[in-house]
Design an enzyme around this catalytic site. Structure first.
Site, PDB file in Angstrom:
ATOM      1  N   LYS A  13       0.839  -1.215   0.000  1.00  0.00           N
ATOM      2  CA  LYS A  13       0.000   0.000   0.000  1.00  0.00           C
ATOM      3  C   LYS A  13       0.868   1.257   0.000  1.00  0.00           C
ATOM      4  CE  LYS A  13      -1.983  -1.156   3.940  1.00  0.00           C
ATOM      5  NZ  LYS A  13      -1.275  -2.411   4.281  1.00  0.00           N
ATOM      6  N   ARG A  88     -10.200   0.402   8.525  1.00  0.00           N
ATOM      7  CA  ARG A  88      -9.682  -0.921   8.851  1.00  0.00           C
ATOM      8  C   ARG A  88     -10.679  -1.727   9.678  1.00  0.00           C
ATOM      9  NH1 ARG A  88      -4.033   0.118   8.698  1.00  0.00           N
ATOM     10  NH2 ARG A  88      -2.660  -1.446   9.538  1.00  0.00           N
ATOM     11  N   ARG A 127      12.095  -4.880   5.496  1.00  0.00           N
ATOM     12  CA  ARG A 127      11.768  -3.474   5.190  1.00  0.00           C
ATOM     13  C   ARG A 127      12.613  -2.483   5.988  1.00  0.00           C
ATOM     14  NH1 ARG A 127       5.681  -1.443   5.496  1.00  0.00           N
ATOM     15  NH2 ARG A 127       5.761  -2.523   7.501  1.00  0.00           N
ATOM     16  N   ARG A 160      10.865  -0.310  11.549  1.00  0.00           N
ATOM     17  CA  ARG A 160       9.691  -0.070  12.373  1.00  0.00           C
ATOM     18  C   ARG A 160       9.689  -1.061  13.523  1.00  0.00           C
ATOM     19  NH1 ARG A 160       4.514   0.388   8.409  1.00  0.00           N
ATOM     20  NH2 ARG A 160       3.614  -0.831  10.090  1.00  0.00           N
ATOM     21  N   ARG A 171      -0.628  -8.709  13.713  1.00  0.00           N
ATOM     22  CA  ARG A 171      -1.128  -7.777  12.691  1.00  0.00           C
ATOM     23  C   ARG A 171      -1.958  -8.522  11.653  1.00  0.00           C
ATOM     24  NH1 ARG A 171       4.393  -5.163  11.034  1.00  0.00           N
ATOM     25  NH2 ARG A 171       3.160  -3.977   9.520  1.00  0.00           N
TER      26      ARG A 171
HETATM   27  P1  AP5 Z   1       4.851  -1.513   2.006  1.00  0.00           P
HETATM   28  O1  AP5 Z   1       4.378  -0.854   0.755  1.00  0.00           O
HETATM   29  O2  AP5 Z   1       5.593  -0.676   2.971  1.00  0.00           O
HETATM   30  O3  AP5 Z   1       3.630  -2.277   2.718  1.00  0.00           O
HETATM   31  P2  AP5 Z   1       2.265  -1.729   3.322  1.00  0.00           P
HETATM   32  O4  AP5 Z   1       1.139  -2.390   2.592  1.00  0.00           O
HETATM   33  O5  AP5 Z   1       2.261  -0.244   3.366  1.00  0.00           O
HETATM   34  O6  AP5 Z   1       2.330  -2.426   4.745  1.00  0.00           O
HETATM   35  P3  AP5 Z   1       2.353  -1.843   6.238  1.00  0.00           P
HETATM   36  O7  AP5 Z   1       3.131  -2.827   7.045  1.00  0.00           O
HETATM   37  O8  AP5 Z   1       2.763  -0.418   6.275  1.00  0.00           O
HETATM   38  O9  AP5 Z   1       0.832  -1.989   6.574  1.00  0.00           O
HETATM   39  P4  AP5 Z   1       0.199  -2.052   7.939  1.00  0.00           P
HETATM   40  O10 AP5 Z   1      -1.214  -2.001   7.496  1.00  0.00           O
HETATM   41  O11 AP5 Z   1       0.556  -3.191   8.790  1.00  0.00           O
HETATM   42  O12 AP5 Z   1       0.797  -0.788   8.714  1.00  0.00           O
HETATM   43  P5  AP5 Z   1       0.234   0.644   8.995  1.00  0.00           P
HETATM   44  O13 AP5 Z   1       1.368   1.581   8.988  1.00  0.00           O
HETATM   45  O14 AP5 Z   1      -0.953   0.949   8.176  1.00  0.00           O
HETATM   46  O15 AP5 Z   1       5.733  -2.768   1.585  1.00  0.00           O
HETATM   47  C1  AP5 Z   1       6.320  -3.619   2.549  1.00  0.00           C
HETATM   48  C2  AP5 Z   1       7.725  -4.046   2.102  1.00  0.00           C
HETATM   49  O16 AP5 Z   1       7.640  -4.840   0.930  1.00  0.00           O
HETATM   50  C3  AP5 Z   1       8.646  -2.870   1.760  1.00  0.00           C
HETATM   51  O17 AP5 Z   1       9.945  -3.177   2.188  1.00  0.00           O
HETATM   52  C4  AP5 Z   1       8.574  -2.793   0.224  1.00  0.00           C
HETATM   53  O18 AP5 Z   1       9.777  -2.288  -0.338  1.00  0.00           O
HETATM   54  C5  AP5 Z   1       8.346  -4.240  -0.164  1.00  0.00           C
HETATM   55  N1  AP5 Z   1       7.462  -4.377  -1.331  1.00  0.00           N
HETATM   56  C6  AP5 Z   1       6.392  -3.615  -1.668  1.00  0.00           C
HETATM   57  N2  AP5 Z   1       5.819  -4.062  -2.804  1.00  0.00           N
HETATM   58  C7  AP5 Z   1       6.550  -5.154  -3.203  1.00  0.00           C
HETATM   59  C8  AP5 Z   1       6.454  -6.070  -4.317  1.00  0.00           C
HETATM   60  N3  AP5 Z   1       5.480  -5.954  -5.239  1.00  0.00           N
HETATM   61  N4  AP5 Z   1       7.360  -7.069  -4.400  1.00  0.00           N
HETATM   62  C9  AP5 Z   1       8.331  -7.204  -3.459  1.00  0.00           C
HETATM   63  N5  AP5 Z   1       8.493  -6.379  -2.395  1.00  0.00           N
HETATM   64  C10 AP5 Z   1       7.598  -5.356  -2.261  1.00  0.00           C
HETATM   65  O19 AP5 Z   1      -0.306   0.485  10.504  1.00  0.00           O
HETATM   66  C11 AP5 Z   1       0.572   0.279  11.585  1.00  0.00           C
HETATM   67  C12 AP5 Z   1      -0.217   0.170  12.872  1.00  0.00           C
HETATM   68  O20 AP5 Z   1      -0.910   1.411  13.137  1.00  0.00           O
HETATM   69  C13 AP5 Z   1      -1.332  -0.894  12.908  1.00  0.00           C
HETATM   70  O21 AP5 Z   1      -0.834  -2.160  13.260  1.00  0.00           O
HETATM   71  C14 AP5 Z   1      -2.279  -0.299  13.956  1.00  0.00           C
HETATM   72  O22 AP5 Z   1      -1.789  -0.532  15.258  1.00  0.00           O
HETATM   73  C15 AP5 Z   1      -2.206   1.177  13.669  1.00  0.00           C
HETATM   74  N6  AP5 Z   1      -3.205   1.627  12.699  1.00  0.00           N
HETATM   75  C16 AP5 Z   1      -2.963   2.212  11.484  1.00  0.00           C
HETATM   76  N7  AP5 Z   1      -4.106   2.505  10.853  1.00  0.00           N
HETATM   77  C17 AP5 Z   1      -5.114   2.106  11.685  1.00  0.00           C
HETATM   78  C18 AP5 Z   1      -6.544   2.121  11.582  1.00  0.00           C
HETATM   79  N8  AP5 Z   1      -7.170   2.618  10.496  1.00  0.00           N
HETATM   80  N9  AP5 Z   1      -7.250   1.624  12.632  1.00  0.00           N
HETATM   81  C19 AP5 Z   1      -6.653   1.146  13.740  1.00  0.00           C
HETATM   82  N10 AP5 Z   1      -5.309   1.094  13.887  1.00  0.00           N
HETATM   83  C20 AP5 Z   1      -4.543   1.572  12.862  1.00  0.00           C
HETATM   84 ZN    ZN Z   2       2.279   1.156   4.961  1.00  0.00          ZN
END
Ligand code: AP5
Ligand code: ZN
Length: 211
Positions: A13, A88, A127, A160, A171
């Protein structure tokens, strides 16, 4: 356009967001990035969110809905937005619907970034991120030009706190239990992206979906 990106942790994402934002002239609103900034700044909201984030659990609907409500008012969001990591839970989706209804607006499309769970461990543990910009790299799949350093600013990259195999399990369970139902909520607005493909192929699918 008003877009939503839904997908498990590591599904890409954040990686695809800059392209989506630039192509369509949108603002990028990532609740995870906002929460990490609040934790780093030790604001009261950050202090409250920290525990859940480090445990790989969801932060309360109230907190994240409040963050979106505030940020969607930004001038650069007037032309539309891409929501990354929000909504979410079904409650968050309902609150968002209410918020948009009041302005006579609605969501255009929901991109569902589908990746099998077993592929996500490697993506998460490899990552590296640049916290200030939200840019992410991967030691195998998307390495920076210089190891440990952001390509654009030259600043150091960090891990992270929640990017380890153990926290990933929580997660992923949160995703399957609380976020997967959001995909059903949006029904015919959902386009599924095969996000287990290489980055450029994922980008091509996204572009096609938004044509
Ligand atoms: P990346 O693009 O960074 O992945 P992402 O989908 O953004 O994954 P996240 O881990 O950021 O999602 P998340 O939902 O767990 O975390 P968030 O910050 O939202 O890609 C990942 C890796 O893969 C990178 O190294 C990249 O280079 C590589 N990659 C990408 N595409 C690739 C491909 N095609 N092939 C190979 N490699 C690839 O949330 C964190 C925390 O915040 C949550 O756990 C929760 O506690 C809280 N939170 C956030 N939003 C909410 C909400 N709405 N409600 C409640 N709690 C929330
Ligand atoms: Zn992300």
């Amino acid at each position: 356009k008003r877009l939503i990106l839904i997908g498990p942790p590591g599904s890409g994402k954040g990686t695809q967001s800059p392209m989506i934002k630039n192509d369509n002239c949108l603002c990028h609103l990532a609740t995870g990035d906002m929460l990490r900034a609040a934790v780093a700044a030790k604001t009261p909201l950050g202090m409250e969110a920290k525990k859940a984030m480090e445990a790989g659990a969801l932060v309360s609907d109230e907190i994240v809905v409040g963050l979106i409500e505030e940020n969607v008012k930004r001038p650069e969001c007037r032309t539309g937005f891409v929501l990354d990591g929000f909504p979410r839970t079904v409650v968050q989706a309902q609150k968002l619907e209410e918020m948009l209804n009041k302005k006579g607006e609605s969501i255009d499309k929901v991109l569902n970034f589908a990746v099998p769970d077993q592929l996500l461990v490697d993506r998460i543990v490899g990552r590296w991120v640049h916290p200030a910009s939200g840019r992410s790299y991967h030691e195998k799949f998307a390495p920076p030009k210089v190891a440990g350093v952001d390509d654009v600013t030259g600043e150091p990259l960090v891990k992270r706190k929640d990017d380890n195999a153990e926290t990933l399990k929580s997660r992923l369970s949160a995703f399957h239990a609380q976020t997967a139902p959001v995909i059903a909520y949006y029904k015919d607005k959902v386009v599924t992206i095969k996000a287990d493909k290489p980055q450029a192929e994922v980008a091509a699918q996204v572009r096609k979906a938004l044509d």
